[in-house]
Write an enzyme that holds these catalytic residues in place. Structure first.
Site, PDB file in Angstrom:
ATOM      1  N   GLU A 104       9.055  72.937 -41.003  1.00 23.91           N
ATOM      2  CA  GLU A 104       8.197  72.808 -39.737  1.00 23.91           C
ATOM      3  C   GLU A 104       6.579  72.810 -40.004  1.00 23.91           C
ATOM      4  OE1 GLU A 104       9.487  75.526 -36.821  1.00 23.91           O
ATOM      5  OE2 GLU A 104      11.589  74.877 -36.778  1.00 23.91           O
ATOM      6  N   LYS A 139      15.816  75.997 -25.544  1.00 24.90           N
ATOM      7  CA  LYS A 139      15.746  74.902 -26.215  1.00 24.90           C
ATOM      8  C   LYS A 139      16.661  74.019 -25.364  1.00 24.90           C
ATOM      9  CE  LYS A 139      15.268  77.321 -30.760  1.00 24.90           C
ATOM     10  NZ  LYS A 139      16.167  77.561 -31.834  1.00 24.90           N
TER      11      LYS A 139
END
Length: 433
Positions: A203, A335
């Site tokens: 990330e 999410k």
């Protein structure tokens, strides 16, 4: 009169790990189009919607030809003619086409890309950005940004998954990113002083060239202080522990440190970190199959930190409601690809709000240029938005979209946090490096 869905197209595209994923494009009878790309997680809750992969030898078994075909051959015929602005009806069709708990038939990558594409098309059909279509925000979500990677995002170099910062004294999103950028540069310099720089994790956070989890926390705290910002006052730390990755029957093994703890010992370690360092949030401090641990962590930490459920809740409204009843968690990680549809995701978000919890709308480790997360976080009024680091284009696409949205809104204040920034004993902590 509402526009109807006239065409649904799917294609194979690529995510930030160089893996195939699914993009869906929806077009109305008035030739208005919108599209979305499904993200993919590295560490995943066992009950979340799963990506449908082809298996075999091509692309390591990760190809998505079947999921792409499912959109074209099964989903598209069922959606054509439906009102594009009836998200609930569209998602109900997706549910009926694949009633399996984890979307193992159609694939969660197929359903979430379709559901999000319908949402974006509906917004474009009425001429507004998606965030505005979803709501009228009164604040901007506070960024939660990875500075050091770990866990499954960094080949298990350390057991803990993410070492993040949350700006506290910043007044706006733009100011918050300046604070984060200063910390990211500062921590990078500390890594350079210690030895060879080893790149970044999935990330975009610094590769965790450390000997232990606590060393990474110390380094991050020192990096905050090195900028002139005060740890726990200007900027705090958030940990994604992702304990499901190393928990088994109530025992927690940190493989990289060669240590195994029983539940009480492990939660004592986490509590000591929260007491010693400017930590404002801990995500999945106990494993998804250890509800006793999650309740215990919430009881011991919930008065001074956000106790966040991710794998434990998998963006499921029923799980959020049950956890609130049991006293597990005080914050829900949201999410969209865990739920598989926009409607299912919003139900989990609303359940968290009903419980009086904080909410964090989150991206995944396998991402793309798709900016849906920014629009969902703003439009729904999330407290925090979690995207990854401030490096790599798939991350900055979302952060930069938030800056644009805030500019269009005239500069809204950041959402307040529901807990104190950190224990007072941790403020001003200076870790040796």
């Amino acid at each position: 009169m509402s526009q109807t869905i006239a065409e649904v197209r799917s294609r194979r595209v690529w995510d930030s790990r160089g893996r195939p994923t699914v993009e869906v494009e929806v077009t109305t009878d008035a030739l208005i189009s919108g599209r979305a790309i499904a993200p993919a997680g590295a560490s995943r809750g066992s009950a979340e919607a799963t990506d449908l992969r082809d298996g075999g030898t091509s692309l390591g078994g990760l190809d998505v030809i079947r999921a792409v075909a499912n959109v074209q051959e099964r989903i598209a015929p069922a959606l054509i003619g439906l009102a594009v602005d009836d998200q609930a009806a569209v998602d109900a069709v997706l549910d009926s086409l694949d009633p399996t708990p984890t979307r193992s038939d159609l694939g969660g990558n197929a359903t979430v890309a379709t559901s999000l594409a319908v949402l974006h098309t509906a917004a474009r059909a009425v001429g507004v950005p998606t965030w505005r279509y979803l709501g009228t925000p009164i604040s901007m979500p506070r960024p939660e940004v990875q500075v050091i990677g770990g866990g499954a995002h960094a080949a298990m170099r350390v057991d803990i998954q993410d070492f993040m910062v949350v700006p506290l004294s910043a007044a706006t999103v733009a100011d918050a990113f300046v604070q984060v950028a200063e910390v990211y540069l500062s921590v990078g310099e500390l890594f350079r002083q210690r030895g060879p720089v080893l790149g970044v994790a999935d990330e975009g956070g610094h590769w965790p060239a450390v000997a232990s989890t606590e060393e990474a926390i110390e380094l991050l705290t020192a990096g905050i202080a090195r900028t002139g910002l005060v740890p726990g006052v200007d900027v705090s730390i958030s940990l994604d522990i992702a304990a499901s990755e190393f928990e088994n029957e109530g025992r927690y093994r940190l493989a990289t440190e060669g240590r195994t703890y029983d539940r009480d010992e492990w939660l004592s370690v986490v509590e000591r970190w929260v007491d010693a360092y400017p930590i404002v949030a801990v995500e999945d401090p106990a494993g998804e199959f250890d509800p006793t641990g999650m309740v215990q962590a919430t009881k011991s930490l919930g008065d001074r930190a956000l106790v966040v459920g991710d794998d434990y809740l998998v963006t499921n409204a029923e799980r959020v409601t049950a956890a609130a009843r049991d006293g597990a968690c005080n914050t829900a990680l949201i999410k969209v690809n865990q739920a598989g549809t926009v409607t299912g995701t919003k139900a989990a978000f609303d359940a968290a709000r009903l419980a009086g919890w904080s909410t964090i709308v989150s991206a995944r480790s396998g991402e793309s240029e798709d900016v849906s997360v920014a629009h969902l976080a703003v439009g729904w009024g999330a407290d925090i938005v979690k995207v990854g680091s401030i490096t790599r284009g798939e991350r900055t696409a979302k952060w930069n979209e938030l800056i644009r949205i805030d500019e269009e809104l005239g500069g809204l204040p950041l959402a307040p946090l529901a807990v104190s920034a950190a224990a007072s004993s941790a403020q001003g902590h200076r870790a040796p490096c």
